[in-house]
Scaffold this motif. Structure first.
Motif, PDB file in Angstrom:
ATOM      1  N   UNK A  46       0.817  -1.134   0.164  1.00 57.36           N
ATOM      2  CA  UNK A  46      -0.024  -0.028  -0.091  1.00 57.36           C
ATOM      3  C   UNK A  46       0.820   1.261  -0.135  1.00 57.36           C
ATOM      4  N   UNK A  47       2.010   1.264   0.889  1.00 55.99           N
ATOM      5  CA  UNK A  47       2.920   2.505   0.631  1.00 55.99           C
ATOM      6  C   UNK A  47       3.551   2.707  -0.735  1.00 55.99           C
ATOM      7  N   UNK A  48       3.679   1.604  -1.316  1.00 54.43           N
ATOM      8  CA  UNK A  48       4.236   1.992  -2.713  1.00 54.43           C
ATOM      9  C   UNK A  48       3.227   2.778  -3.738  1.00 54.43           C
ATOM     10  N   UNK A  49       1.891   2.190  -3.546  1.00 51.72           N
ATOM     11  CA  UNK A  49       0.905   2.834  -4.167  1.00 51.72           C
ATOM     12  C   UNK A  49       0.564   4.310  -3.874  1.00 51.72           C
ATOM     13  N   UNK A  50       0.588   4.466  -2.546  1.00 61.02           N
ATOM     14  CA  UNK A  50       0.505   5.920  -2.088  1.00 61.02           C
ATOM     15  C   UNK A  50       1.693   6.594  -2.699  1.00 61.02           C
ATOM     16  N   UNK A  51       2.967   6.233  -2.670  1.00 60.38           N
ATOM     17  CA  UNK A  51       3.950   7.072  -3.172  1.00 60.38           C
ATOM     18  C   UNK A  51       3.969   7.201  -4.696  1.00 60.38           C
ATOM     19  N   UNK A  52       3.317   6.193  -5.349  1.00 59.53           N
ATOM     20  CA  UNK A  52       3.361   6.372  -6.570  1.00 59.53           C
ATOM     21  C   UNK A  52       2.177   7.446  -7.062  1.00 59.53           C
ATOM     22  N   UNK A  63       6.069  14.137   1.883  1.00 65.34           N
ATOM     23  CA  UNK A  63       4.581  13.853   2.070  1.00 65.34           C
ATOM     24  C   UNK A  63       4.023  12.770   0.885  1.00 65.34           C
ATOM     25  N   UNK A  64       5.018  12.032   0.457  1.00 62.86           N
ATOM     26  CA  UNK A  64       4.548  10.884  -0.430  1.00 62.86           C
ATOM     27  C   UNK A  64       3.961   9.876   0.431  1.00 62.86           C
ATOM     28  N   UNK A  65       4.233   9.659   1.714  1.00 61.86           N
ATOM     29  CA  UNK A  65       3.680   8.523   2.634  1.00 61.86           C
ATOM     30  C   UNK A  65       2.324   8.843   2.938  1.00 61.86           C
ATOM     31  N   UNK A  66       1.805  10.066   2.809  1.00 60.58           N
ATOM     32  CA  UNK A  66       0.384  10.376   2.909  1.00 60.58           C
ATOM     33  C   UNK A  66      -0.416   9.532   2.203  1.00 60.58           C
ATOM     34  N   UNK A  67      -1.771   9.523   2.602  1.00 66.48           N
ATOM     35  CA  UNK A  67      -2.824   9.112   1.735  1.00 66.48           C
ATOM     36  C   UNK A  67      -3.012   9.890   0.672  1.00 66.48           C
ATOM     37  N   UNK A  68      -3.091   9.446  -0.655  1.00 69.14           N
ATOM     38  CA  UNK A  68      -3.163  10.055  -1.889  1.00 69.14           C
ATOM     39  C   UNK A  68      -4.578  10.867  -2.029  1.00 69.14           C
ATOM     40  N   UNK A  69      -4.529  11.890  -2.977  1.00 72.41           N
ATOM     41  CA  UNK A  69      -6.035  12.093  -3.258  1.00 72.41           C
ATOM     42  C   UNK A  69      -6.707  11.245  -4.090  1.00 72.41           C
ATOM     43  N   UNK A  70      -8.055  11.028  -3.906  1.00 76.75           N
ATOM     44  CA  UNK A  70      -8.691  10.109  -4.636  1.00 76.75           C
ATOM     45  C   UNK A  70      -8.691  10.586  -6.283  1.00 76.75           C
TER      46      UNK A  70
END
Length: 135
Positions: A46-52, A63-70
């Motif tokens: 999941x962290x990879x997905x957030x970062x991508x 701020x790459x480890x934060x939940x990404x915008x939808x």
């Protein structure tokens, strides 16, 4: 590296590429034109997905480890660019088979791509089902 004797033949490399791309499975590629969606893609972590997704959205490194915008405008740009790659891969086969409806869909996908592409090169040699009136 050994040079190919064919490099001097006009448009040889484009011809080889076009012939290779004719083997793409059209139905699968055409489906990809509508289902590619980076924001719904999965990653092994999941962290990879957030970062991508955060990288795509332009968030700073801290701020790459934060939940990404939808949703984010850059997601649409990336989706359009990825879809255009598949569209270009399907184009020779659709042209060879005279699949005009699919060619129109490919054109629509390419119009939505905002990639800074200087040119598109098409080679319709040996494609009897494509004539000047189709272009």
């Amino acid at each position: 590296k050994k040079k190919s004797i064919y490099r001097n033949i006009t448009d040889y490399e484009l011809s080889v590429k076009a012939r290779r791309e004719i083997a793409f499975p059209i139905d699968l590629v055409m489906r990809a034109l509508y289902v590619i969606n980076v924001q719904s893609a999965q990653a092994s972590q999941m962290l990879d997905r957030y970062r991508i997704l955060n990288s795509i959205a332009g968030k700073p490194v801290d701020r790459l480890d934060e939940e990404p915008p939808e949703d984010h405008p850059r997601y649409g740009e990336i989706n359009a660019g990825l879809r255009s790659i598949f569209a270009l891969a399907a184009l020779p086969s659709c042209a060879q088979q005279g699949l005009m409806e699919e060619l129109c869909k490919i054109g629509e996908v390419l119009k939505k791509d905002v990639t800074e592409r200087d040119a598109l090169n098409f080679m319709f040699a040996d494609m009897a089902k494509i004539s000047d009136e189709h272009l």
